[in-house]
Design an enzyme around this catalytic site. Structure first.
Site, PDB file in Angstrom:
ATOM      1  N   ASP A 198     -34.979 -13.756  31.530  1.00 32.50           N
ATOM      2  CA  ASP A 198     -36.180 -14.450  31.028  1.00 32.50           C
ATOM      3  C   ASP A 198     -35.965 -15.958  31.041  1.00 32.50           C
ATOM      4  OD1 ASP A 198     -37.664 -12.198  30.635  1.00 32.50           O
ATOM      5  OD2 ASP A 198     -37.349 -12.077  28.478  1.00 32.50           O
ATOM      6  N   ASN A 220     -38.152  -3.556  26.519  1.00 32.33           N
ATOM      7  CA  ASN A 220     -37.932  -4.762  25.734  1.00 32.33           C
ATOM      8  C   ASN A 220     -37.220  -4.598  24.398  1.00 32.33           C
ATOM      9  OD1 ASN A 220     -38.670  -7.097  27.134  1.00 32.33           O
ATOM     10  ND2 ASN A 220     -40.802  -6.481  27.079  1.00 32.33           N
ATOM     11  N   LYS A 241     -44.059  -3.815  37.538  1.00 29.94           N
ATOM     12  CA  LYS A 241     -42.948  -4.469  36.850  1.00 29.94           C
ATOM     13  C   LYS A 241     -42.669  -3.587  35.641  1.00 29.94           C
ATOM     14  CE  LYS A 241     -41.607  -8.565  34.248  1.00 29.94           C
ATOM     15  NZ  LYS A 241     -41.961  -9.920  33.834  1.00 29.94           N
ATOM     16  N   TRP A 242     -41.563  -2.870  35.673  1.00 32.68           N
ATOM     17  CA  TRP A 242     -41.224  -1.878  34.633  1.00 32.68           C
ATOM     18  C   TRP A 242     -40.301  -2.558  33.629  1.00 32.68           C
ATOM     19  CZ3 TRP A 242     -41.238   3.939  35.288  1.00 32.68           C
ATOM     20  CH2 TRP A 242     -40.640   4.588  34.199  1.00 32.68           C
ATOM     21  N   ASP A 243     -40.829  -2.802  32.448  1.00 33.09           N
ATOM     22  CA  ASP A 243     -40.077  -3.551  31.446  1.00 33.09           C
ATOM     23  C   ASP A 243     -39.499  -2.611  30.391  1.00 33.09           C
ATOM     24  OD1 ASP A 243     -39.039  -5.785  30.194  1.00 33.09           O
ATOM     25  OD2 ASP A 243     -40.930  -6.883  30.232  1.00 33.09           O
TER      26      ASP A 243
HETATM   27  C1  GLA Z   1     -40.399  -9.463  28.558  1.00 36.23           C
HETATM   28  C2  GLA Z   1     -40.205  -9.823  30.011  1.00 36.23           C
HETATM   29  C3  GLA Z   1     -41.125 -10.973  30.352  1.00 36.23           C
HETATM   30  C4  GLA Z   1     -42.544 -10.561  30.074  1.00 36.23           C
HETATM   31  C5  GLA Z   1     -42.716 -10.125  28.626  1.00 36.23           C
HETATM   32  C6  GLA Z   1     -44.090  -9.538  28.376  1.00 36.23           C
HETATM   33  O1  GLA Z   1     -39.951 -10.481  27.726  1.00 36.23           O
HETATM   34  O2  GLA Z   1     -38.867 -10.123  30.292  1.00 36.23           O
HETATM   35  O3  GLA Z   1     -40.979 -11.341  31.707  1.00 36.23           O
HETATM   36  O4  GLA Z   1     -42.897  -9.515  30.930  1.00 36.23           O
HETATM   37  O5  GLA Z   1     -41.750  -9.158  28.278  1.00 36.23           O
HETATM   38  O6  GLA Z   1     -44.267  -9.123  27.079  1.00 36.23           O
END
Ligand code: GLA
Length: 725
Positions: A540, A472, A468-470
């Site tokens: 989210d 943020n 899961k490549w985030d």
């Molecule tokens: C983001 C993602 C969440 C989760 C958090 C983890 O908010 O959208 O799904 O992975 O980071 O810190």
């Protein structure tokens, strides 16, 4: 056998000659797909003008040659009436240009005329050049006849002896038939409220959709649809397009004083300055466009099929999305080997196929203030590394997935202490932190290599099926000091290209590895992002009711197959509680996942979840690969209804949701679509809410008379499966 081959060859030749036709005498092209035609021609002075975009034409001789118009007044030059395919900013042109440059002597006039063209099968390259110097633009057209789509972009080359700077580089201008009364549909939003569908009239002047944030952005998504003001979900003409760029982009919808309606899209010209030394070139992103006579739903279905079959990794060969469990909402940063194993033990019997641990497994990552950048397994949480957990998960019959956020660093990290110069920054200026983190500068080759190596090591060392490549945060202070003042705005382009390169190399080296694209939810979803992602984290916000609108907007542009949707616990971020069945039925409309805290579930929750996941596995081929009909919208109705019909027509699934019943009113009758009138279907309600008790109904009855469901109270829901007999 021989006869068949001859016939096949003849069919192929026919298809090919139909997709791009050229009339050399009148210098007119006709590009045709199963759904649309697109025509252009060269005017006597050499401008490339759009002649048509709409429903399919078959006779190129019908099209007029491109003509040079006459000035209307000294304030209204002919250029304002001519629909140029790719206008430079030069001469008397007062609309959004496709290309704007500054030469090193300050000269900025650019007028592009036709030089030559080259056609190969379904692609056409038209070379244009400035009327005075060797600034060259090759316009690329690719026709996807069976998908009803056209791809356009441009390559801008500096073939002069002097440097120049590009200030605006677009992919394409799409010209609609001149007129009034058009309506624009677009996707706007913000974090936790992505892909909100908005419809508004096109008016004289510009409507701008864009990102200035370094990634695609939650605020707007690079997709548009324009209709004649009268289209509906299933009827009427819709011109639409989707731009593939995961950085700063811009789509400008413009109606000129002469009612020319133009859609210009490509790199965002805001803060754009891309120097081209002699011999250098710049490719602009792909901009896909199409036309449907079948309303917004028809336009969406064209995009869905195209994405599923040609854009997402593996295309037609890609597997159905597995049912996923993600432990983020259960454990947040408190991940431990024992805690994750306990969750895995509970997830597997539900029918979960992919177990993903989220943030918190690495470095000093006990909260969001530290550790990003240090991609080493936290020895306190996992004293024996990740292997025992992964083995445990695998033994339970599930694949293992891992959350990463490779583009980021917390200032409180070993990586930042070692390389404070690796982040995007302007020297001497603040480094604005968002969620206590800074962006690594992927435009730098050393940073790009570092990120690739970190991920390659993880994927090589462990049996990781899925990242899961985030991502943020958005960019701030977008400086790249090492590039030098003249070149540092190349960052906007180089960052994204290097991101793509890392993903491409990683996937090439680890062919079974899958990627979930996440940016705080849906902050980086576009056609080029999904070329490298097996699924995307839609938002989210997992509130079932909010999700109905987010998913309605998402599916305007993107295929349900890649739309990650989780069942989570209530009350959620709105403080709202919806029944577990409703949460499942909402999430089952995409790539189903569970993100709830299984440690808190009651036995009846496990029982319902096991049943729903079992149902999902029966219908997911239809959901993920079928045709979607959005029968009733959550924007305008108390009851939302979506129907999916399998590609082979054998199965159909209906989902219905009620927001809040008032005055004891019954839910409206649901007339289905996309069925075979003459066939009969076995009807199976997922609960006892289907009013029709006939076990079998004809397609004609289902589509014309329709089904009735008994949805009562607030947030009630139901599902119906139809199997063709
Ligand atoms: C983001 C993602 C969440 C989760 C958090 C983890 O908010 O959208 O799904 O992975 O980071 O810190």
């Amino acid at each position: 056998m021989r006869t068949c081959l001859v016939l096949l060859a003849a069919t192929a030749a026919f298809a090919q000659s139909q997709s791009i036709q050229f009339d050399a005498t009148r210098k007119v092209w006709l590009l045709t797909t199963s759904q649309s035609s697109y025509a252009m021609g060269i005017s006597p002075e050499g401008s490339l003008l759009n002649l048509y975009w709409g429903a399919p034409l078959w006779r190129i001789a019908d099209l007029p040659a491109a003509v040079q118009r006459r000035d209307v007044s000294s304030f209204d030059p002919r250029q304002m009436l001519e629909n140029e395919e790719f206008p430079g900013w030069g001469g008397p042109r007062y609309y959004e240009p496709a290309l704007k440059i500054t030469r090193d002597d300050g000269g900025r006039d650019l007028v592009l005329h036709y030089v030559s063209h080259r056609q190969q099968q379904d692609t056409l390259d038209i070379t244009m050049k400035d009327i005075r110097d060797d600034i060259e633009v090759v316009l690329h057209y690719q026709v996807f006849p069976q998908y009803g789509l056209l791809r356009r972009n441009a390559t801008i080359s500096n073939r002069t002896q002097r440097p120049l700077t590009i200030e605006s580089a677009q992919s394409a201008v799409w010209n609609l038939p001149a007129g009034d009364g058009y309506q624009l549909s677009y996707l706007s939003g913000r974090w936790a409220s992505e892909t909100q569908l908005i419809r508004e009239p096109v008016h004289q002047g510009e409507i701008v959709m864009e990102s200035r944030k370094g990634h695609t952005s939650h605020y707007a998504n690079p997709w548009f649809a324009i209709d004649n003001g009268n289209a509906s979900e299933e009827n009427g003409p819709v011109w639409f397009g989707a731009l593939g760029w995961s950085g700063n982009w811009r789509i400008t919808v413009e109606q000129t004083a002469y009612r020319q309606v133009r859609v210009t899209g490509g790199f965002n010209s805001f803060d754009f300055a891309y120097p081209l030394a002699p011999g250098e070139h710049l490719d602009t992103p792909s901009f896909y466009g199409g036309y449907s006579r079948d309303g917004y739903g028809g336009a969406s279905r064209l995009l869905h099929r195209f994405e599923r079959e040609t854009i997402v990794p593996g295309g037609l060969q890609s597997r159905l999305r597995p049912v996923l469990y993600n432990s983020w909402e259960a454990t947040t940063f408190n991940v431990t080997e024992a805690g994750q194993e306990a969750l895995a033990d509970k997830a597997a019997p539900l029918g979960v196929e992919l177990f993903v641990i989220d943030d918190g497994w690495f470095g000093a990552r006990n909260n969001d203030r530290a550790g990003l950048g240090d991609w080493v397994v936290n020895p306190k949480k996992f004293p024996n590394g990740l292997k025992p957990l992964i083995d445990h998960v695998n033994k339970l019959g599930m694949d293992f997935g891992l959350w990463v956020e490779p583009e980021m660093v917390n200032p409180d990290s070993d990586l930042y202490r070692a390389h404070p110069d690796w982040v995007i920054n302007f020297p001497g200026r603040p480094r604005s932190e968002l969620r206590n983190q800074l962006n690594l500068n992927l435009a730098r080759e050393d940073v790009k290599e570092h990120i690739f190596n970190v991920l390659d090591k993880l994927a090589s060392e462990y049996n990781i099926r899925y990242f899961k490549w985030d991502m943020n945060r958005s960019f701030a202070e977008p400086g790249w000091p090492e590039a030098g003042a003249a070149n540092e705005r190349k960052l906007w382009v180089a960052y994204v290209r290097n991101l793509y390169e890392i993903l491409d190399r990683l996937r090439a080296k680890h062919p079974k590895l899958e990627i979930e694209d996440c940016s705080g939810g849906g902050g980086r979803i576009d056609i080029e992002a999904i070329r490298r992602a097996d699924e995307v984290w839609t938002s989210d916000n997992t509130d079932a009711f909010d999700r109905l609108r987010i998913q309605e907007g998402f599916t305007q542009a993107y295929a349900p197959k890649i739309m990650s949707a989780w069942v989570t616990d209530v009350p959620n971020m709105n403080g709202r509680s919806t029944p577990l069945a409703t949460r499942f039925l909402v999430a089952m409309q995409g790539a189903l996942g569970v993100g709830a805290n299984l440690n808190k579930w009651a036995p009846e929750d496990f029982a319902l979840a096991t049943k729903m996941i079992g149902v999902y596995k029966r219908i997911r081929g239809t959901i993920q690969l079928g045709n979607l009909y959005r029968l009733a919208s959550p924007r305008t109705n108390d009851v939302t209804v979506n129907q999916y019909v399998a590609a082979d027509g054998r199965q159909s699934v209906v989902f219905a949701f009620r927001h809040s019943q008032q005055y004891n009113t019954a839910a409206p009758t649901i007339c289905l679509r996309g069925l075979d009138e003459k066939a009969t279907y076995k009807i199976e309600g997922l609960d006892n809410k289907l009013i029709e008790k006939q076990p079998v109904l004809s397609g004609a009855y289902l589509m014309n008379r329709g089904l009735n469901v008994n949805l009562r109270g607030d947030f009630d829901s139901t599902g119906v499966i139809l199997e063709k007999q």
